[in-house]
Design an enzyme around this catalytic site. Structure first.
Site, PDB file in Angstrom:
ATOM      1  N   PRO A 122       0.752  -1.142  -0.086  1.00 30.53           N
ATOM      2  CG  PRO A 122      -0.662  -1.535   1.800  1.00 30.53           C
ATOM      3  CD  PRO A 122       0.505  -1.781   1.304  1.00 30.53           C
ATOM      4  N   GLY A 167       1.754   8.800   0.184  1.00 25.52           N
ATOM      5  CA  GLY A 167       2.581   9.730  -0.611  1.00 25.52           C
ATOM      6  C   GLY A 167       3.912   9.290  -0.955  1.00 25.52           C
ATOM      7  N   GLY A 168       4.243   8.221  -0.459  1.00 27.55           N
ATOM      8  CA  GLY A 168       5.694   7.768  -0.544  1.00 27.55           C
ATOM      9  C   GLY A 168       6.839   8.560   0.290  1.00 27.55           C
ATOM     10  CB  THR A 169       6.528  11.353   2.396  1.00 26.30           C
ATOM     11  OG1 THR A 169       5.654  10.938   3.427  1.00 26.30           O
ATOM     12  CG2 THR A 169       5.751  12.045   1.351  1.00 26.30           C
ATOM     13  NE  ARG A 203      16.914  14.067   2.533  1.00 23.84           N
ATOM     14  CZ  ARG A 203      16.055  13.101   2.630  1.00 23.84           C
ATOM     15  NH1 ARG A 203      14.980  13.184   2.550  1.00 23.84           N
ATOM     16  NH2 ARG A 203      16.529  11.711   2.968  1.00 23.84           N
ATOM     17  CE1 TYR A 245      12.108  15.169  12.978  1.00 28.00           C
ATOM     18  CE2 TYR A 245      13.983  16.926  12.636  1.00 28.00           C
ATOM     19  CZ  TYR A 245      12.866  16.073  11.811  1.00 28.00           C
ATOM     20  OH  TYR A 245      12.687  15.996  10.536  1.00 28.00           O
TER      21      TYR A 245
HETATM   22  C1  LIG Z   1      10.912  15.697   4.343  1.00 33.31           C
HETATM   23  C2  LIG Z   1      10.035  15.071   5.225  1.00 33.31           C
HETATM   24  C3  LIG Z   1       9.407  15.434   6.558  1.00 33.31           C
HETATM   25  C4  LIG Z   1       8.727  14.803   7.121  1.00 33.31           C
HETATM   26  N1  LIG Z   1       8.093  15.063   8.345  1.00 33.31           N
HETATM   27  C5  LIG Z   1       7.152  14.391   9.038  1.00 33.31           C
HETATM   28  C6  LIG Z   1       6.707  15.030  10.006  1.00 33.31           C
HETATM   29  O1  LIG Z   1       6.546  16.137  10.507  1.00 33.31           O
HETATM   30  N2  LIG Z   1       5.544  14.019  10.857  1.00 33.31           N
HETATM   31  C7  LIG Z   1       5.447  13.013  10.534  1.00 33.31           C
HETATM   32  O2  LIG Z   1       4.744  12.207  11.077  1.00 33.31           O
HETATM   33  N3  LIG Z   1       6.196  12.232   9.475  1.00 33.31           N
HETATM   34  C8  LIG Z   1       6.964  13.020   8.808  1.00 33.31           C
HETATM   35  N4  LIG Z   1       7.733  12.592   7.639  1.00 33.31           N
HETATM   36  C9  LIG Z   1       7.476  10.798   7.385  1.00 33.31           C
HETATM   37  C10 LIG Z   1       6.393  10.563   6.745  1.00 33.31           C
HETATM   38  O3  LIG Z   1       5.930  11.915   5.848  1.00 33.31           O
HETATM   39  C11 LIG Z   1       5.216  10.075   7.400  1.00 33.31           C
HETATM   40  O4  LIG Z   1       5.604   8.584   7.884  1.00 33.31           O
HETATM   41  C12 LIG Z   1       4.029   9.948   6.620  1.00 33.31           C
HETATM   42  O5  LIG Z   1       2.994   9.528   7.672  1.00 33.31           O
HETATM   43  C13 LIG Z   1       3.988   9.194   5.683  1.00 33.31           C
HETATM   44  O6  LIG Z   1       2.733   9.149   4.566  1.00 33.31           O
HETATM   45  P1  LIG Z   1       2.532   8.718   3.245  1.00 33.31           P
HETATM   46  O7  LIG Z   1       1.289   9.055   2.727  1.00 33.31           O
HETATM   47  O8  LIG Z   1       3.725   9.507   2.338  1.00 33.31           O
HETATM   48  O9  LIG Z   1       2.941   7.148   3.231  1.00 33.31           O
HETATM   49  P2  LIG Z   1       3.865   6.262   2.727  1.00 33.31           P
HETATM   50  O10 LIG Z   1       5.290   6.543   2.660  1.00 33.31           O
HETATM   51  O11 LIG Z   1       3.398   6.039   1.051  1.00 33.31           O
HETATM   52  O12 LIG Z   1       3.500   4.835   3.381  1.00 33.31           O
HETATM   53  C14 LIG Z   1       3.911   4.937   4.778  1.00 33.31           C
HETATM   54  C15 LIG Z   1       3.410   3.575   5.209  1.00 33.31           C
HETATM   55  O13 LIG Z   1       1.849   3.670   5.359  1.00 33.31           O
HETATM   56  C16 LIG Z   1       1.489   2.465   4.566  1.00 33.31           C
HETATM   57  N5  LIG Z   1       0.093   3.159   4.036  1.00 33.31           N
HETATM   58  C17 LIG Z   1       0.148   4.283   3.210  1.00 33.31           C
HETATM   59  N6  LIG Z   1      -1.106   4.460   2.925  1.00 33.31           N
HETATM   60  C18 LIG Z   1      -1.800   3.564   3.369  1.00 33.31           C
HETATM   61  C19 LIG Z   1      -3.177   2.979   3.210  1.00 33.31           C
HETATM   62  N7  LIG Z   1      -3.952   3.761   2.780  1.00 33.31           N
HETATM   63  N8  LIG Z   1      -3.559   1.928   3.830  1.00 33.31           N
HETATM   64  C20 LIG Z   1      -2.852   1.100   4.550  1.00 33.31           C
HETATM   65  N9  LIG Z   1      -1.233   1.556   4.446  1.00 33.31           N
HETATM   66  C21 LIG Z   1      -0.938   2.541   4.025  1.00 33.31           C
HETATM   67  C22 LIG Z   1       2.563   2.132   3.691  1.00 33.31           C
HETATM   68  O14 LIG Z   1       2.278   0.675   3.140  1.00 33.31           O
HETATM   69  C23 LIG Z   1       3.857   2.322   4.301  1.00 33.31           C
HETATM   70  O15 LIG Z   1       3.866   1.317   5.166  1.00 33.31           O
HETATM   71  C24 LIG Z   1       8.524  13.423   7.009  1.00 33.31           C
HETATM   72  C25 LIG Z   1       9.111  12.753   5.679  1.00 33.31           C
HETATM   73  C26 LIG Z   1       9.917  13.584   4.751  1.00 33.31           C
HETATM   74  C27 LIG Z   1      10.420  13.027   3.627  1.00 33.31           C
END
Ligand SMILES: Cc1cc2nc3c(=O)[nH]c(=O)nc-3n(C[C@H](O)[C@H](O)[C@H](O)COP(=O)(O)OP(=O)(O)OC[C@H]3O[C@@H](n4cnc5c(N)ncnc54)[C@H](O)[C@@H]3O)c2cc1C
Length: 536
Positions: free
Chosen positions: A116, A119-121, A387, A448
């Site tokens: 799943p 946003g791939g973040t 970055r 952090y």
């Molecule tokens: C520059 C930067 C800054 C950041 N700052 C923060 C911050 O301030 N606070 C913070 O909490 N995190 C932060 N993060 C980390 C990241 O953004 C978080 O972990 C965020 O919650 C990931 O969301 P995503 O949608 O990108 O999920 P993804 O990276 O796509 O996936 C994360 C996990 O969730 C699962 N997943 C995603 N969508 C679903 C779905 N619909 N159903 C089931 N599982 C799912 C995936 O399988 C994976 O295991 C940061 C990252 C970066 C690169």
């Protein structure tokens, strides 16, 4: 267009001021710029897909590249060197829960793994295809991004789980509401990803972490849909929301999520306050949270971070003026900057402000108004672009985060910073380390820490340096009794350290849940829980 090998939009940049560049050269030495692989060269490496065609999937090589890696530092090194190692065999962009169920059935029939993807973040290796003889289907929620329902009586909003930060807030703002979840990755991260990895936004002090905002939703599993009903509170046994929070895609795919929202605040201000040093600053913020002053944000930088931020901020003339003023008020080189946010009705804002001032005064606080707060607010989602700028200047940056009770904050912070500062001593290579506390609770705080270092002569050296630093820092966290993550989650990078926190019985419970939802181990294996092969 989103960058294929880094953060954010291709044409958005954050400049590094000359003063900042000189500062970094002073602490780290000359930057070392590594060569970049081109997208075309990586496209040529993408192997044929091991999955047959399906109307809901695409095997387009560029799409597979764009879903192969997250945003951790090793992900950046892989993307920039072109050494991806693995790609998903296909990417699906479903538009409904029904299509998700169809895709899960397809994966089962093809004996495929499913990742799943929000946003791939991820910065902990959550969404990288694992090494496996089975094909990998990455299931992106990007097209399920709409506000489906807003109950203005109950202040509940239902979203498609793939809505990213701007999509969530713009759809709510149009109706006068706000979720208030602002992680620094807000531009790209999704509401489903926040829930699945237990995210925390910059204003969690006011709006709560994602677990306070998540009211319920639908989880699509191999066994059908699990509906998690949201109640304001309930004594009807264990709360099923906890199964989904932090499940990291191991138990199912969130399709719809119900979120607790608030009215847009009438007024929002961010103030910059300076404290003489860390010994004054730490008890000051602790007192603020213990007094339960209605604030929406507290972010306390230690001396090293305050110095670094002021150097990298640009505007040397204005910063020199600020420092002269602070010196006159008795605040000099050991100063710590505190950003304090209030989101409220003007009357409440004035009351919170005067309460905060009264608490901070005996700690030697000097208030500098809202100008620095406004600069921070304008740039709050642009910092990740730095970055890219640092990379171009020949420096790598990574961050680590943990959480511990107040009684352990100083000890853990010291051990964490030391582990990184000393991490490359054997190579005689400096590491620049600085820290802030940004999620504060009555019982403790997140820590952090950012660290900058040079990559060395090639990608292999860069990765080896990162591995050394990450290992030293994670071991320090575990040794000092911190959590392996406050908000980045576990993913693959932190999975080896999870057992230290959950214990043997706790791990057995989590393994049993994974086995229940996914007996054949298809859903995101290796993330959150070490899988059999990795444990041996
Ligand atoms: C520059 C930067 C800054 C950041 N700052 C923060 C911050 O301030 N606070 C913070 O909490 N995190 C932060 N993060 C980390 C990241 O953004 C978080 O972990 C965020 O919650 C990931 O969301 P995503 O949608 O990108 O999920 P993804 O990276 O796509 O996936 C994360 C996990 O969730 C699962 N997943 C995603 N969508 C679903 C779905 N619909 N159903 C089931 N599982 C799912 C995936 O399988 C994976 O295991 C940061 C990252 C970066 C690169």
């Amino acid at each position: 267009m989103r960058r294929w090998n880094g953060w954010g939009e291709e044409h958005t940049e954050m400049a590094l001021a000359a003063d900042g560049a000189r500062f970094l050269q002073g602490v780290l030495g000359d930057g070392q710029v590594l060569p970049l692989a081109s997208l075309d060269s990586v496209i040529k490496q993408v192997p044929p897909s091991r999955l047959p065609a399906h109307p809901l999937t695409s095997c387009d090589p560029e799409l597979r590249i764009r879903h192969a890696r997250g945003q951790s530092l090793p992900d950046w090194l892989a993307m920039r060197s072109g050494q991806f190692e693995r790609f998903p065999d296909a990417v699906a962009l479903p538009e409904s829960a029904e299509q998700i169920r169809e895709l899960l059935a397809f994966a089962k029939a093809q004996d495929a793994l499913v990742i799943p993807y929000g946003g791939g973040t991820s910065v902990a290796g959550h969404i990288n295809p694992p090494e496996s003889s089975k094909p990998v289907l990455t299931l992106s929620l990007a097209r399920m991004n709409r506000l489906l329902e807003l109950d203005t009586t109950s202040h509940l909003a239902t979203f498609g789980a793939g809505a990213n930060g701007p999509q969530v807030e713009s759809q709510l703002r149009a109706k006068g509401y706000r979720l208030g979840h602002f992680p620094q990755s807000f531009e790209l991260a999704t509401v489903g990803g926040w829930i699945a990895s237990r995210s925390s936004g910059q204003q969690s002090l006011g709006y709560g972490r994602i677990e306070q905002l998540f009211a319920g939703g639908l989880l699509e599993t191999f066994d059908g849909t699990l509906e998690i009903k949201g109640f304001p509170a309930s004594a009807a046994g264990p709360d099923l929301r906890e199964l989904v929070l932090g499940s990291e895609g191991r138990f199912g795919v969130l399709s719809e999520v119900k979120m607790r929202v608030s009215r847009e605040p009438a007024c929002e201000r961010f103030y910059a306050v300076f404290l003489p040093d860390w010994n004054h600053a730490l008890p000051a913020v602790r007192e603020l949270v213990h007094a339960k002053v209605p604030l929406s944000m507290l972010r306390l930088s230690n001396t090293a971070e305050t110095t670094t931020q002021l150097k990298l901020a640009g505007h040397p003339g204005q910063i020199a003026w600020l420092e002269r003023y602070l010196r006159l008020r008795g605040i000099s080189s050991d100063k710590c900057m505190l950003l304090l946010g209030i989101s409220a009705h003007p009357k409440q804002l004035r009351a919170s402000l005067s309460q905060a001032k009264a608490i901070l005064k005996p700690h030697g606080a000097v208030w500098t108004g809202t100008l620095l707060g406004k600069i921070w607010e304008r740039g709050r989602f642009r910092f990740p672009y730095l970055r890219e700028t640092l990379w171009q200047a020949g420096y790598l940056v990574d961050t680590l985060e943990t959480v511990i009770d107040w009684s352990g904050v100083e000890r853990l912070l010291g051990a964490l910073e030391h582990s990184l500062q000393a991490g490359l001593k054997d190579e005689n290579e400096p590491v620049h380390v600085f820290t802030h506390l940004s999620h504060l609770y009555g019982s403790g705080s997140s820590i952090y820490t950012s660290y900058l270092f040079r990559p060395g002569a090639d990608y292999k050296t860069a990765l080896a340096r990162w591995q050394k630093l990450k290992k030293a820092a994670c071991e320090a966290i575990v040794r000092e009794g911190g959590s392996i993550s406050h908000h980045h989650g576990v993913g693959r990078d932190h999975a080896p350290y999870l057992a230290a926190e959950k214990g043997e019985r706790g791990m057995a419970v989590l393994q049993t849940l994974a086995q229940h939802f996914d007996p054949q181990g298809r859903l995101n294996p290796g993330a959150l829980l070490l899988d059999q092969g990795q444990m041996q």
